[in-house]
Enzyme design. Sequence first.
Site, PDB file in Angstrom:
ATOM      1  N   GLY A  59      36.312  30.756  51.741  1.00 46.07           N
ATOM      2  CA  GLY A  59      37.274  30.421  52.791  1.00 46.07           C
ATOM      3  C   GLY A  59      37.840  29.033  52.602  1.00 46.07           C
ATOM      4  O   GLY A  59      37.323  28.240  51.806  1.00 46.07           O
ATOM      5  N   CYS A  86      30.946  30.991  47.409  1.00 46.42           N
ATOM      6  CA  CYS A  86      31.777  29.797  47.599  1.00 46.42           C
ATOM      7  C   CYS A  86      31.468  29.138  48.954  1.00 46.42           C
ATOM      8  O   CYS A  86      30.415  28.547  49.116  1.00 46.42           O
ATOM      9  CB  CYS A  86      33.262  30.147  47.445  1.00 46.42           C
ATOM     10  SG  CYS A  86      34.322  28.705  47.151  1.00 46.42           S
ATOM     11  N   TYR A  87      32.357  29.253  49.941  1.00 45.84           N
ATOM     12  CA  TYR A  87      32.063  28.719  51.272  1.00 45.84           C
ATOM     13  C   TYR A  87      30.763  29.307  51.803  1.00 45.84           C
ATOM     14  O   TYR A  87      29.978  28.624  52.455  1.00 45.84           O
ATOM     15  CB  TYR A  87      33.213  29.042  52.227  1.00 45.84           C
ATOM     16  CG  TYR A  87      32.996  28.551  53.640  1.00 45.84           C
ATOM     17  CD1 TYR A  87      33.347  27.262  54.020  1.00 45.84           C
ATOM     18  CD2 TYR A  87      32.429  29.382  54.605  1.00 45.84           C
ATOM     19  CE1 TYR A  87      33.147  26.813  55.316  1.00 45.84           C
ATOM     20  CE2 TYR A  87      32.219  28.949  55.907  1.00 45.84           C
ATOM     21  CZ  TYR A  87      32.579  27.659  56.256  1.00 45.84           C
ATOM     22  OH  TYR A  87      32.364  27.217  57.549  1.00 45.84           O
ATOM     23  N   HIS A 175      33.411  32.872  42.170  1.00 47.48           N
ATOM     24  CA  HIS A 175      33.871  34.124  42.770  1.00 47.48           C
ATOM     25  C   HIS A 175      33.612  35.292  41.814  1.00 47.48           C
ATOM     26  O   HIS A 175      34.425  35.570  40.934  1.00 47.48           O
ATOM     27  CB  HIS A 175      35.366  34.045  43.102  1.00 47.48           C
ATOM     28  CG  HIS A 175      35.669  33.156  44.259  1.00 47.48           C
ATOM     29  ND1 HIS A 175      35.724  33.616  45.560  1.00 47.48           N
ATOM     30  CD2 HIS A 175      35.915  31.823  44.319  1.00 47.48           C
ATOM     31  CE1 HIS A 175      35.998  32.608  46.368  1.00 47.48           C
ATOM     32  NE2 HIS A 175      36.122  31.510  45.639  1.00 47.48           N
ATOM     33  N   GLU A 177      33.874  38.319  42.504  1.00 49.06           N
ATOM     34  CA  GLU A 177      34.731  39.449  42.860  1.00 49.06           C
ATOM     35  C   GLU A 177      36.043  39.491  42.075  1.00 49.06           C
ATOM     36  O   GLU A 177      36.696  40.536  42.001  1.00 49.06           O
ATOM     37  CB  GLU A 177      35.035  39.445  44.372  1.00 49.06           C
ATOM     38  CG  GLU A 177      35.898  38.306  44.876  1.00 49.06           C
ATOM     39  CD  GLU A 177      35.114  37.074  45.303  1.00 49.06           C
ATOM     40  OE1 GLU A 177      35.571  36.364  46.211  1.00 49.06           O
ATOM     41  OE2 GLU A 177      34.039  36.828  44.708  1.00 49.06           O
ATOM     42  N   ASP A 233      52.512  55.182  48.074  1.00 51.37           N
ATOM     43  CA  ASP A 233      51.888  54.871  49.361  1.00 51.37           C
ATOM     44  C   ASP A 233      52.449  55.726  50.491  1.00 51.37           C
ATOM     45  O   ASP A 233      51.704  56.387  51.223  1.00 51.37           O
ATOM     46  CB  ASP A 233      52.075  53.381  49.696  1.00 51.37           C
ATOM     47  CG  ASP A 233      51.651  52.485  48.558  1.00 51.37           C
ATOM     48  OD1 ASP A 233      50.750  52.885  47.807  1.00 51.37           O
ATOM     49  OD2 ASP A 233      52.228  51.392  48.408  1.00 51.37           O
ATOM     50  N   LYS A 375      45.682  50.091  45.881  1.00 48.77           N
ATOM     51  CA  LYS A 375      46.593  51.050  45.259  1.00 48.77           C
ATOM     52  C   LYS A 375      45.866  52.130  44.467  1.00 48.77           C
ATOM     53  O   LYS A 375      46.173  53.318  44.594  1.00 48.77           O
ATOM     54  CB  LYS A 375      47.566  50.300  44.346  1.00 48.77           C
ATOM     55  CG  LYS A 375      48.560  51.179  43.618  1.00 48.77           C
ATOM     56  CD  LYS A 375      49.633  51.722  44.542  1.00 48.77           C
ATOM     57  CE  LYS A 375      50.612  50.643  44.917  1.00 48.77           C
ATOM     58  NZ  LYS A 375      51.764  51.154  45.701  1.00 48.77           N
TER      59      LYS A 375
END
Length: 519
Positions: A59, A86-87, A175, A177, A233, A375
């Site tokens: 964050g 991280c945060y 990170h 991710e 979509d 997506k």
Amino acid sequence: MQFQHNKEKILIVDFGSQVTKLIARRIRDLGVYSEIITPRAIKNLKNFNLIKGIILSGGPSTVNKKKFESIPKEILLKKIPILGICYGLQLIAKLYGGKIKSSKKRREFGRAIIMKKRSSLLTRKFFNSKKAVWMSHEDAVVKLPKNFSNIAYTRESKLTIIENKKEKIYGVQFHPEVTHTDNGNQIFKNFLFLICKIKSKWRVTSQKNRLIQEVKKKVKKNRVICALSGGVDSSVVALLINKAIKKKLICIMVDTGLMRKNEFKYTYVKFKNKYKLNVKLINASNIFLKKLKNVSNPEKKRKIIGNLFIKIFEREAKKYRRVKYLAQGTLYPDIIESRSSTGSKTSKIKSHHNVGGLPKKMNLELIEPLKDFFKDEVRVLGNSLGLSHDICYKHPFPGPGLGIRIIGNITEEKVKILQEADHIFIKELNKSFLYNKIWQAYAALLPIKTVGVMGDTRTYEYTCLLRAVKSEDGMSADYFNFPKEFLDRIANKIVNNVRGINRVVYDISSKPPSTIELE
């Protein structure tokens, strides 16, 4: 607060990171269900027996302020495994008595080399591959909390991975991710299966029936208007809602005059004949071009397009009885770049016409069944709904269409020029079997004219920019490395066949720092 689904899960507390949803994405890819909540919402949680692990996201804030976002200390007493990112790492260190410092000398942005100090369940097989991780921080933990061990470090962050093995509490400064971190997924595998001991049971296709039931429950006896563009979509949304309410769905295709060449007519015929949907085609190109005249600001373009869409849909809704809802193909990357889906302090990047571009007051309520999906997950849903391959695997196309690919003022002449150039580009990608190797590709028209020579004649025409990127989810991307002969051929074809363009350039920017679209 009750959970949406009565099943074992990993809880992700969102402290406002732009990539929080990627954490959920990585977990879902591993077959585990996850939910994202705000720090405020965690105070009212029930059913803690369903939570097998908690992840604290990154964050923009700092734990060095007098007031900082946190989680209740009683959560730490639940004996639920925790992973801070991280945060989240800094928050864990703060809550357990460690020390965090803010310093320009300690900040790390981008790739950093990580080095192992000792073994941990969290890092099993993690160090087997390359050792580059993705950093984005100015604060750093400088004093280890009591009962914690240091697992790994970088040159600037001496406490990059920490753990309290007994309490099953872990923190990483980088990170895992994002795709820029080598072998980052291994961190999540280890946390889920070795530490939380949760089983891999969740699948995207299993969400289809849930989504259909949710639409049925919400709509009841009312009618729904679906904004159908023909992209993956909106097409998935149309088929999904049609499964739920059938004759109560009215699909409206609005031709803004800003679509790709011939695309709208092809899509209209396919949905009407093959899928038997109730589709109405509205030609509003003159209205959109008139409203966009002399507008060059990209945010204003998006707002104008968003407002016009809604006005047209609301006007059409009055022609039918009991129309209460507007359905849209909004995805999570749309939302996270426009506003925070969880209420966290996520910074806004840009408005999307079907998110941030909507007027504050509408007569129709929104239905956005795909707003929690990426997506590629939507493509999986599309396959399960029988959506044809050519639509299901079509490249992403922005709601504002070519309006944000014509930089600066929009004119009918510029639209026609760009449609021709874009048509040649996409056609050549398919012809060269490159289309399916690329996440998104398009041509754009730059707001500059340059001098050229064609034969013995001096020209003064527009510059066409080509963009093609590789990506997994649209949150980060790198440019596609075309063979030189392809670029030579495509540039030659565009200049020779499109009157109004005498120069072609190729965009080699990555995201970040750039975005995929130019506006």
